[in-house]
Design a protein around this motif. Structure first.
Motif, short mmCIF file in Angstrom:
data_model
loop_
_atom_site.label_atom_id
_atom_site.label_comp_id
_atom_site.label_asym_id
_atom_site.label_seq_id
_atom_site.Cartn_x
_atom_site.Cartn_y
_atom_site.Cartn_z
N ALA A 59 39.64 -23.91 -26.98
CA ALA A 59 40.32 -23.09 -25.97
C ALA A 59 39.81 -21.66 -26.00
O ALA A 59 39.57 -21.05 -24.95
N GLN A 60 39.64 -21.10 -27.21
CA GLN A 60 39.15 -19.73 -27.30
C GLN A 60 37.74 -19.62 -26.72
O GLN A 60 37.43 -18.69 -25.98
N ASP A 62 36.41 -21.49 -24.44
CA ASP A 62 36.51 -21.63 -23.00
C ASP A 62 36.94 -20.32 -22.34
O ASP A 62 36.38 -19.92 -21.32
N ILE A 63 37.90 -19.65 -22.92
CA ILE A 63 38.37 -18.38 -22.36
C ILE A 63 37.26 -17.33 -22.45
O ILE A 63 37.02 -16.57 -21.49
N SER A 67 35.22 -15.50 -19.39
CA SER A 67 35.22 -14.04 -19.31
C SER A 67 33.83 -13.45 -19.09
O SER A 67 33.72 -12.38 -18.48
N TYR A 72 30.28 -20.16 -15.19
CA TYR A 72 31.32 -20.88 -15.93
C TYR A 72 31.68 -22.18 -15.24
O TYR A 72 31.85 -22.25 -14.03
N TYR A 81 39.99 -30.21 -24.35
CA TYR A 81 40.61 -29.18 -25.17
C TYR A 81 41.21 -29.70 -26.48
O TYR A 81 41.56 -28.92 -27.35
N GLN A 129 41.79 -12.87 -12.35
CA GLN A 129 41.86 -12.60 -13.78
C GLN A 129 41.04 -11.35 -14.12
O GLN A 129 40.08 -11.02 -13.44
N GLU A 134 42.47 -12.04 -20.05
CA GLU A 134 41.85 -13.07 -20.86
C GLU A 134 41.98 -12.76 -22.35
O GLU A 134 42.21 -13.65 -23.16
N LEU A 137 45.44 -13.55 -23.28
CA LEU A 137 45.58 -15.01 -23.31
C LEU A 137 45.05 -15.57 -24.63
O LEU A 137 45.70 -16.42 -25.25
N VAL A 138 43.90 -15.08 -25.08
CA VAL A 138 43.36 -15.50 -26.38
C VAL A 138 44.35 -15.17 -27.48
O VAL A 138 44.66 -16.02 -28.33
N HIS A 141 47.58 -17.43 -27.14
CA HIS A 141 47.28 -18.83 -27.43
C HIS A 141 46.99 -19.01 -28.92
O HIS A 141 47.51 -19.94 -29.55
#
Length: 160
Positions: A59-60, A62-63, A67, A72, A81, A129, A134, A137-138, A141
């Motif tokens: 997930a990290q 992907d974020i 970014s 992407y 995930y 975004q 982002e 979000l990191v 999460h």
């Protein structure tokens, strides 16, 4: 924002990303877990430590990719995930996943620290975004799933 306010804002954002003020850090959550427990799902839990670690890493990444990568490609939720395997595929996988997670977190921190990064500008290939969003979000999460990892370790008798 004045220069000193901008620097202070970036510093606080990095502190949120790297954690440790209100909860365990990623480093504390993954350190010293015996290999025989990495793939074990304790009674009452949904995931093994390995699955949580891999989910954090995926997930990290992907974020971060979203970014910084104009080309992407979104991953498929939830298949891309969460690992299906409960245990690491080999004895080196845990340490490799930890290293890659740290490398990607370092890259996100560098992005936030870079004064050339406009934290508030919309990401051109996104739909509203920003790098600030982002990065938060990191942080959010990661904090959530690091907490889960600590709980699973407690359930396995491998914490503290």
């Amino acid at each position: 924002m004045a220069n000193n306010e901008n620097a202070a804002f970036r510093k606080h954002l990095v502190e949120v990303l790297t954690g440790g003020h209100a909860h365990a850090t990623f480093e504390q959550a993954v350190k010293g877990l015996p290999a025989e427990l990495q793939g074990k799902v304790p009674k009452g839990a949904e995931h093994s430590p390995w699955q949580l670690l891999e989910h954090l890493r995926l997930a990290q990444w992907d974020i971060l990719d979203f970014s910084v990568n104009a080309k992407y490609q979104a991953l498929k939720w939830p298949d891309d995930y969460w690992p299906k395997e409960k245990a690491p595929p080999d004895e080196k996988a845990w340490d490799k996943s930890v290293r890659v997670f740290k490398k990607d977190l370092k890259a996100m921190v560098a992005l936030v620290e870079d004064e050339e990064t406009d934290l508030f500008a919309k990401i051109p290939h996104g739909d509203g975004q920003t790098i600030l969003r982002e990065a938060l979000l990191v942080a959010d999460h990661n904090a959530y799933h690091v907490g889960q990892l600590v709980l699973v370790r407690k359930m396995l008798g491998a914490w503290g």
